[in-house]
Motif scaffolding. Structure first.
Motif, short mmCIF file in Angstrom:
data_model
loop_
_atom_site.label_atom_id
_atom_site.label_comp_id
_atom_site.label_asym_id
_atom_site.label_seq_id
_atom_site.Cartn_x
_atom_site.Cartn_y
_atom_site.Cartn_z
N TYR A 154 8.31 10.90 7.92
CA TYR A 154 8.63 10.12 6.81
C TYR A 154 7.93 10.43 5.52
CZ TYR A 154 11.11 6.90 10.06
OH TYR A 154 11.80 6.67 11.15
N PHE A 155 6.85 11.17 5.72
CA PHE A 155 6.07 11.76 4.38
C PHE A 155 6.05 13.42 4.71
CE2 PHE A 155 4.99 7.42 4.61
CZ PHE A 155 4.95 7.06 3.31
N PRO A 156 7.01 14.15 4.92
CA PRO A 156 6.89 15.55 4.85
C PRO A 156 6.33 16.29 4.09
CG PRO A 156 9.28 15.05 4.82
CD PRO A 156 8.40 13.68 5.00
N LYS A 157 6.91 15.75 2.64
CA LYS A 157 6.16 16.43 1.54
C LYS A 157 4.78 16.17 1.18
CE LYS A 157 10.87 16.07 -0.57
NZ LYS A 157 11.39 15.63 -1.64
N THR A 172 -13.94 7.38 3.99
CA THR A 172 -13.00 7.97 4.25
C THR A 172 -11.46 7.54 3.73
OG1 THR A 172 -12.62 7.15 6.40
CG2 THR A 172 -13.92 9.15 6.51
N VAL A 173 -10.62 8.13 3.48
CA VAL A 173 -9.25 7.87 3.10
C VAL A 173 -8.59 7.51 4.56
CG1 VAL A 173 -6.86 8.58 2.31
CG2 VAL A 173 -9.19 9.15 0.82
N ILE A 174 -7.96 6.20 4.64
CA ILE A 174 -7.21 5.74 5.86
C ILE A 174 -6.04 5.52 5.64
CG2 ILE A 174 -9.50 4.84 6.77
CD1 ILE A 174 -8.14 2.14 5.86
N GLY A 175 -5.38 5.68 4.34
CA GLY A 175 -4.02 5.43 4.16
C GLY A 175 -3.75 5.91 2.66
N LEU A 176 -2.54 5.93 2.46
CA LEU A 176 -1.86 6.25 1.10
C LEU A 176 -0.92 5.10 0.72
CD1 LEU A 176 -1.42 10.08 1.35
CD2 LEU A 176 -3.48 8.83 0.22
N VAL A 177 -0.77 4.68 -0.54
CA VAL A 177 0.40 3.89 -1.04
C VAL A 177 0.87 4.39 -2.30
CG1 VAL A 177 1.07 1.56 -1.68
CG2 VAL A 177 -0.56 1.85 0.15
N ALA A 188 5.99 2.89 -1.11
CA ALA A 188 5.85 3.87 0.36
C ALA A 188 4.33 3.82 0.72
CB ALA A 188 6.47 5.20 0.02
N TYR A 189 4.44 3.68 1.91
CA TYR A 189 3.12 3.63 2.36
C TYR A 189 2.79 4.27 3.95
CZ TYR A 189 5.66 -0.61 4.33
OH TYR A 189 6.65 -1.26 4.72
N CYS A 190 1.42 4.64 4.22
CA CYS A 190 1.37 5.39 5.48
C CYS A 190 0.08 5.00 5.89
CB CYS A 190 1.58 6.71 5.32
SG CYS A 190 0.75 7.68 4.30
N ILE A 191 -0.63 4.86 7.24
CA ILE A 191 -1.81 4.61 7.43
C ILE A 191 -2.36 5.24 8.68
CG2 ILE A 191 -1.34 2.51 8.73
CD1 ILE A 191 -3.92 1.22 7.42
N GLY A 192 -3.71 5.58 8.81
CA GLY A 192 -4.05 6.25 9.82
C GLY A 192 -4.00 5.82 11.23
N TYR A 193 -3.70 6.43 12.34
CA TYR A 193 -3.79 5.98 13.77
C TYR A 193 -4.70 4.81 14.04
CZ TYR A 193 -0.60 9.98 14.71
OH TYR A 193 0.27 11.02 15.02
N ILE A 253 -4.40 -3.97 7.51
CA ILE A 253 -4.73 -3.29 6.11
C ILE A 253 -3.77 -3.04 5.36
CG2 ILE A 253 -6.08 -1.39 5.43
CD1 ILE A 253 -7.67 -1.43 8.07
N THR A 254 -2.62 -2.45 6.01
CA THR A 254 -1.44 -2.01 5.06
C THR A 254 -0.75 -3.25 4.67
OG1 THR A 254 -1.21 -0.24 6.76
CG2 THR A 254 0.87 -0.47 5.14
N SER A 255 -0.50 -4.30 5.28
CA SER A 255 -0.07 -5.41 4.66
C SER A 255 -0.63 -5.95 3.65
CB SER A 255 0.11 -6.54 5.74
OG SER A 255 0.98 -6.14 6.92
N ARG A 256 -1.92 -6.06 3.58
CA ARG A 256 -2.91 -6.51 2.58
C ARG A 256 -2.85 -5.57 1.15
NH1 ARG A 256 -8.47 -8.79 4.87
NH2 ARG A 256 -8.57 -9.68 2.89
#
Length: 183
Positions: free
Chosen positions: A41-44, A83-88, A103-108, A115-118
């Protein structure tokens, strides 16, 4: 060339901060550690962050876009180990319609902890309150149950299915679900 670097939100040991040059190496680490997760979902984003040099170019571009109000990228940061744990992203901005997509993603290691919901909730409030946007969109695949839950938990409502709304690398186009939040 710097973006305002004060956090948009802080909760527990995490913060949401605008993109800044200092995050290039950390975004590279995040992308490479989570490469398999980002590929679909975030190939670029993944392709632009496979090496520190690529990440530096990516971050410089995102800082310029942020300063020009073209796209807003935020990092989710673990304040304890920095550390960076995700991007929005707040992207696909249409200032005439006062509309954008999140659009958002978070680390495993940080998945399933709220965290992503917040972060999505805080950035939705930021987009409506500070950026004065009126319609926010989240586009997800129906099998991405975690992402669907985040959209719903943050007050977004399902609008419609977007036929062939996203084409992952080396896959056929996928129908995507559109969720919206209105100011």
């Amino acid at each position: 060339m710097e973006t305002e670097n004060s956090p948009i939100a802080i909760f527990e040991n995490f913060s949401i901060e605008p993109i800044h040059e200092k995050y290039a190496w950390r975004i590279c680490d995040f992308a490479t550690i989570n490469a398999e997760r980002l590929q679909r979902y975030f190939p670029k984003t993944l392709a632009k962050n496979l090496t520190p040099t690529l990440s530096q170019i990516f971050v410089e571009q995102k800082v310029r876009e942020f300063e020009k109000n073209e796209e807003f990228l935020f990092v989710l940061k673990d304040n304890e180990n920095r550390t960076v744990i995700g991007l929005v992203y707040i992207k696909e901005l249409d200032w005439n319609k006062k509309q954008a997509e999140l659009a958002y993603c978070i680390g495993y290691d940080y998945e399933g902890k709220g965290i992503t919901s917040r972060a999505v909730d805080a950035l939705s409030k930021y987009a409506i309150g500070d950026l004065r946007l009126e319609t926010l969109q989240i586009i997800v695949h129906k099998t991405n149950i975690g992402s669907v839950r985040i959209a719903e938990k943050c007050g977004y409502t399902w609008q419609k299915t977007l036929p062939e709304g996203h084409t992952p690398p080396n896959e056929k186009p996928l129908d995507m679900e559109l969720y919206e939040l209105h100011a």
